[in-house]
Motif scaffolding. Sequence first.
Motif, short mmCIF file in Angstrom:
data_model
loop_
_atom_site.label_atom_id
_atom_site.label_comp_id
_atom_site.label_asym_id
_atom_site.label_seq_id
_atom_site.Cartn_x
_atom_site.Cartn_y
_atom_site.Cartn_z
N ARG A 171 0.98 -1.18 -0.11
CA ARG A 171 0.05 0.10 0.21
C ARG A 171 0.96 1.22 -0.08
O ARG A 171 0.46 2.44 -0.58
CB ARG A 171 -0.95 -0.05 1.12
N ASP A 219 2.36 1.54 -3.48
CA ASP A 219 1.49 1.99 -4.39
C ASP A 219 1.26 3.26 -4.33
O ASP A 219 1.19 4.09 -5.08
CB ASP A 219 0.12 1.29 -4.25
N ALA A 220 1.15 4.03 -2.93
CA ALA A 220 0.90 5.49 -2.71
C ALA A 220 2.13 6.44 -3.38
O ALA A 220 2.12 7.34 -3.78
CB ALA A 220 0.63 5.53 -1.26
N SER A 224 1.85 6.56 -6.85
CA SER A 224 0.42 7.11 -7.28
C SER A 224 0.46 8.11 -8.38
O SER A 224 -0.61 8.24 -9.13
CB SER A 224 -0.45 7.43 -6.01
N LYS A 225 1.31 9.19 -8.25
CA LYS A 225 1.47 9.96 -9.25
C LYS A 225 2.35 9.82 -10.44
O LYS A 225 2.85 10.64 -11.18
CB LYS A 225 2.20 11.34 -8.43
N PRO A 241 -4.21 8.64 -0.89
CA PRO A 241 -3.11 8.08 -1.59
C PRO A 241 -1.96 8.68 -2.16
O PRO A 241 -0.58 8.28 -1.98
CB PRO A 241 -3.85 6.94 -2.72
N ASP A 242 -1.77 10.13 -2.66
CA ASP A 242 -0.91 10.65 -3.33
C ASP A 242 -0.18 11.34 -2.41
O ASP A 242 0.56 12.21 -2.79
CB ASP A 242 -1.30 11.40 -4.62
#
Length: 170
Positions: free
Chosen positions: A65, A68-69, A72-73, A147-148
């Motif tokens: 996670r 992924d974060a 994220s961008k 998330p970002d």
Amino acid sequence: MTPLILPLVLAVALLGAPSARAADARLPSFEAVDIDASPVRGDELGQGGNWLLAVVDGGLPSARRFLDALGSKNERFGSNVVVLVLGSAEQVNALRHAYPDLGQVRWLRSQNPALLGELGLTGVPARIALHADGRIASRRAGLGRTPDEVARQVRAWAGSIGTVTNDEVR
């Protein structure tokens, strides 16, 4: 009036107690290994500028996670972003191969269960923003509110080396 005296005495004692300035806090010495299983000391990690140490537990879903974060961008990060995986060589390799689009991040691993405490962390995922000389600028734990947020914080401190285009995304 007596109930007010104790809090007042405690406040005065705390204000007068010597404390280390946050700007003087340094990354403690620690040992890890790189992806080639070569030993690396924490004081060898400075890249000549601001850098960031991200710490994840390779055996927990929060590691994916967090990564992924971080991605994220669709940004790519340089070797001044170090991902320290607490876990086995298999776990770090699985994460490294699952996130090639993060760029040139440097991957390290440690199986030392006391390392979190040595780094002054209470849990993972965590990130420590550092100056080139090893002074700690900030410590953050968790994934953030969105998330970002992780990617924005890493980019703001350590910069990025580009963005993955839609054609490059798998």
